[in-house]
Design an enzyme around this catalytic site. Structure first.
Site, short mmCIF file in Angstrom:
data_model
loop_
_atom_site.label_atom_id
_atom_site.label_comp_id
_atom_site.label_asym_id
_atom_site.label_seq_id
_atom_site.Cartn_x
_atom_site.Cartn_y
_atom_site.Cartn_z
N ASP A 137 30.63 29.35 44.42
CA ASP A 137 30.64 30.36 43.47
C ASP A 137 30.17 29.78 42.02
OD1 ASP A 137 31.18 32.47 41.75
OD2 ASP A 137 33.54 32.67 42.21
N GLY A 176 28.48 35.88 37.56
CA GLY A 176 27.64 34.77 38.29
C GLY A 176 26.94 34.91 39.57
N HIS A 178 26.58 33.73 43.65
CA HIS A 178 27.10 33.10 44.86
C HIS A 178 26.05 32.50 45.73
CE1 HIS A 178 30.73 35.92 44.64
NE2 HIS A 178 30.82 35.01 44.01
N ASP A 227 32.57 26.43 41.71
CA ASP A 227 33.77 26.83 42.31
C ASP A 227 33.39 26.69 43.72
OD1 ASP A 227 36.08 27.30 43.15
OD2 ASP A 227 36.19 29.42 42.26
N HIS A 355 71.00 38.85 83.96
CA HIS A 355 70.99 37.23 83.90
C HIS A 355 72.40 36.90 84.07
CE1 HIS A 355 68.49 33.38 82.70
NE2 HIS A 355 69.85 32.97 83.89
N LYS A 547 55.44 42.65 38.30
CA LYS A 547 56.65 42.87 37.34
C LYS A 547 56.06 43.93 36.39
CE LYS A 547 60.33 41.01 35.05
NZ LYS A 547 60.58 42.27 34.06
#
Length: 847
Positions: A137, A176, A178, A227, A355, A547
């Site tokens: 990447d 970007g 790949h 990356d 059993h 959150k």
């Protein structure tokens, strides 16, 4: 194209709704146009996404609204969507396989714009293969762009070709490029990651002014990050041909190398991609040729599985075939049968064996994943919904064990007499690592619906502890007596009283525990999270939720009406009338837990906007504020549904029930949760929270029950920004330009925080910034009502005493700050607003 229609895709009927809803406001692109794109691009998209566990990003309200990140399949997923389970350390989770147009269409209907997949595939048997492709990447930092990415891509191409790999470029649809290269499947993810990392470091060493391999933002100015980390087996990359959830409907578009030389290189939008596919076909097609055949499990490979693939290893370790009549099949590496396909049989079988071992018990076994998944039932199968029975999960047994009857010799494992008590086939309704629901069909004992619920924590001494429950709903429409209130109690009746009785009980402080009889009101106090840091999240078995920066609310839905109760027991119903919409999204009556938020134009919560709605009760005031500052409701838990308390059930069971009973539509939302199995999962959740500009993450133990009114370490909150709830203990007047203090105008607040406990407060400094003129006027009125002659805290510095006005510590607010000094003062605090939803007792010292 109409607003909705029903279509048949690959033999499956789907209802497509809101087709004229605009998902990309900047271009006017509608949901119907997104679905059309997916249908047109499917022949080239599916081969690159098929058999890979898909992570999805959804924008139900369009790209200007809230984005939801989803890994696990929700309860409402059509049963025909193909899926595979990923076995984490102590759990199995289901992921969608985007293998066909019907699944792709269903994803489009759910406003899934982005599909992210790893670089490896599942085989036909469910075995996880080694990576079949490498990806780099190329991500431009500030001051760099696509031309620099193209330059680095050409440099990387030379190195990859020298390694015998032929890379193909894809403009990512974001910023970007790949680079993909096909692999032969001989290296595992760690090996591929190591190679990619060394390649990135080599490029950085050779071109230090252009390339960086470290993700630190401070190092990326004017450079391109290579990356390499997305080759990690737990990481994903945007799938080729997937849309992006950006301002315009750009696409992760395969490109030719000649195009990378174009100085006008840019990201492509979906109409351009469709034109290119029609003209050029799939530029990534070579990525699919030649190397994939070696990965499929042929008959020869199926006979050579490693023992690690064998689910009967524990079973064999406890038995000697020469000393027990039980079936003991040979392991795969000794010529035994290979692991079977991962999907359950068309008509899977069950058996219950009586059993007579050292203690009488019954063994309950379900055929699944080619073995008999087994539980020991000390009291047998329950026949009353009000009486749950203990179930202890034991090792998987071979399928042949389903017909076993006989005597296990004394001295052998499980010695004693085994007889078949019942056997037949079953229908599978749900299979999760902590909940299984089946309907058994037996010629001798008839049909019945049972649920197994895990109560023990994964990884702990009690991880095999379950309960088996006979459900109220039974086959043929029959209904047994009401189901128990909690999966952790064997016989407790439950129901919810009327909303008015609940509210009055809550306000009086005499609310009884939830799970009591229907004559008593349920406990409407929310469960509270404990402040923590990422280092406090250890082990497996967590769920990570966003959150939300808002007001907590318990939502009582009864008889088509909604009542909103704050965490301090205040009735918020008249303040937020638009949330009556909740009643229309819930099946029946329910008590839900959520957060009221006010979203900015970008769809992100903004606490300052919510402050404009706080404390308003007169209809005219509410309506005026509502027109400017609408609110939404984010739901994340359910305390009761259909007259049944759920507070005693584990988080996963409550989460499943929440998704079952709530059918969200704005302003009501059920945001997805992240599974937590590693530090990487937590980091992914935190990164998503930062991307959405949210307050942080709440980590919840998946085995935890709901504890009304209690602060628990089963729920941990991790915030990005240093934020502290504070208690106002005094104020200082505003000084006019003449230098004189104006006793009628508040200039700064004097603050305190808990010192060991809420009952003990210590001075924490003062805050004089972040106030609007309206804030100052409002606070002046509130403070004047609480005047007192002396400081309510003992350690006020002498310099703060002069000119200070002291108040009874009743008002709670919130500040952001840079750091905390050794004596407990907050440095550079900025006022964020009052917290009328909280009391002094709620304030805790953040880590």
């Amino acid at each position: 194209m109409g607003a909705s229609q029903t279509v048949t895709v690959d033999g499956h009927r789907l209802r497509l709704s809101n087709l004229d809803k605009v998902l990309y406001p900047a271009s006017g692109t509608t949901k119907g146009e997104v679905l059309h794109y997916l249908a047109q691009v499917a022949p080239v998209l599916l081969p690159h996404a098929a058999n890979r566990p898909a992570t999805r990003k959804r924008w139900p309200d369009g790209v200007d609204g809230q984005m939801f990140f989803q890994k696990n399949l929700e309860v409402s997923t059509p049963d025909w969507v193909r899926r595979r389970a990923i076995q984490h350390q102590h759990s199995r989770n289901d992921y969608a396989l985007v293998n066909d147009l019907a699944t792709l269409t269903w994803l489009g209907q759910t406003a899934t714009l982005e599909l992210h997949v790893p670089q490896w595939q599942f085989g036909r048997t469910g075995v996880r293969h080694n990576p079949d492709r490498l990806v780099l990447d190329l991500d431009p930092g500030p001051g760099a762009g696509l031309p620099e990415c193209a330059q680095v891509a050409r440099l990387a191409r030379e190195i990859l070709q020298g390694m015998g790999l032929d890379p193909f470029p894809v403009t990512s649809g974001s910023k970007g490029i790949h680079l993909y290269a096909a692999l032969d499947g001989k290296q595992d993810s760690d090996g591929v990651s190591a190679v990619a990392k060394e390649l990135a470091r080599y490029l950085e060493a050779e071109h230090p002014d252009l390339v960086v391999s470290d993700m630190k933002k401070t190092l990326r100015e004017g450079k391109v990050l290579v990356d390499w980390s997305q080759n990690n087996g737990n990481k994903t990359t945007i799938a080729p041909y997937s849309l992006r959830g950006r301002e315009h409907p750009t696409v992760a578009a395969p490109r030719s190398w000649d195009e990378l030389d174009d100085p006008g290189l840019r990201q492509l939008e979906y109409p351009e991609v469709l034109e290119r596919v029609a003209r050029d076909g799939d530029l990534l097609a070579p990525l699919l040729r030649g190397h994939l055949a070696s990965l499929e499990p042929t008959a020869e490979r199926l006979a050579t599985f490693e023992p690690a693939d064998d689910r009967l290893t524990v079973y064999r370790s406890k038995r000697d075939a020469s000393r027990t009549p039980e079936p003991v099949p040979a392991p795969p590496d000794a010529g035994g049968a290979p692991p079977p396909d991962g999907s359950p049989a068309a008509e899977p079988t069950f058996v219950i064996q009586e059993h007579h071992a050292r203690r009488l018990h019954w063994d309950f076994r379900l055929e699944y994943d080619g073995v008999l998944v087994s539980w020991a039932l000390p009291k047998g199968e329950p026949d009353d919904p009000a009486q749950n029975h203990l179930a202890v999960q034991t090792e998987d047994h071979p399928l042949e064990y389903g017909s076993f009857e006989g005597t296990i010799p004394k001295g052998e494992y499980g010695s004693g007499e085994v007889t078949i008590w019942d056997a037949g086939t079953y229908e599978l309704e749900k299979w999760r690592d902590d909940e299984v629901i089946v309907t058994l069909h037996s010629a001798e004992r008839g049909s019945r619906r049972l649920a197994l619920i895990r109560t023990g924590g994964r990884g702990g001494d009690d991880e095999n502890s379950w309960l088996i429950h006979r459900t109220r709903a039974q086959p043929g429409g029959a209904e047994d007596e009401p189901a128990p209130a909690s999966a952790s109690t064997s016989a407790s009746a439950s129901a919810s009283a009327s909303a008015s009785a609940s509210a009055s009980a809550s306000a009086s402080g005499t609310v009884p525990d939830a799970g009591t009889t229907a004559t008593k009101a349920p406990d409407l106090r929310p469960m509270l999270a404990t402040a923590a840091t990422p280092g406090d999240i250890t082990g497996d078995g967590w769920s990570f939720e966003m959150k939300w920066d808002g007001f907590r609310a318990i939502c009582v839905v009864e008889g088509g009406r909604v009542r909103l109760i704050s965490r301090s027991g205040q009735d918020l119903t008249v303040t937020f009338p638009e949330l009556q919409a909740l009643a229309g999204t819930v099946d029946g009556d329910a008590i839900l837990d959520g957060e009221i938020v006010a979203l900015d134009p970008a769809g992100r919560p903004e606490f300052g906007r919510l402050q404009q709605r706080a404390n308003l009760r007169r209809p005219g005031d509410v309506e005026r504020a509502r027109k400017r500052f609408a609110v939404d409701l984010m739901l994340f838990d359910v305390l009761a549904a259909g007259g049944r308390s759920l507070v005693g059930e584990p988080y996963d069971a409550r989460r499943a029930e929440l998704e079952r009973v709530v059918h969200p539509k704005p302003p009501i939302h059920v945001p997805p949760a992240f599974d937590g199995h590693s530090a990487e999962d937590l980091q992914e959740a935190l990164d998503t929270s930062r991307e959405l500009r949210l307050e942080g993450v709440v980590a919840k133990r998946r085995r935890s029950t709901y504890a009304p009114g209690r602060r628990s370490r089963d729920w941990l909150k991790i915030k990005h920004e240093r934020v502290q709830e504070v208690v106002v203990v005094g104020w200082r007047p505003l000084h006019a330009k003449t230098g004189r203090a104006d006793p009628r105008s508040m200039g700064a607040l004097l603050l305190a925080v808990p010192d060991g406990g809420a009952a003990d407060l210590r001075f924490a400094g003062r805050v004089g910034t972040g106030f609007s003129e309206k804030d100052r006027r409002t606070l002046a009125t509130l403070l004047g009502e609480r005047e007192r002659p002396d400081p309510p805290v003992p350690d006020v510095p002498r310099e703060e005493l002069a000119g200070a006005h002291w108040v009874t510590p009743q008002l709670v607010g919130e500040v952001a700050y840079t750091e905390r000094t050794t004596d407990g003062r907050l440095r550079q605090p900025v006022w964020r607003g009052l917290r009328p939803d909280k009391s002094v007792e709620d304030v805790e010292l953040e880590p």
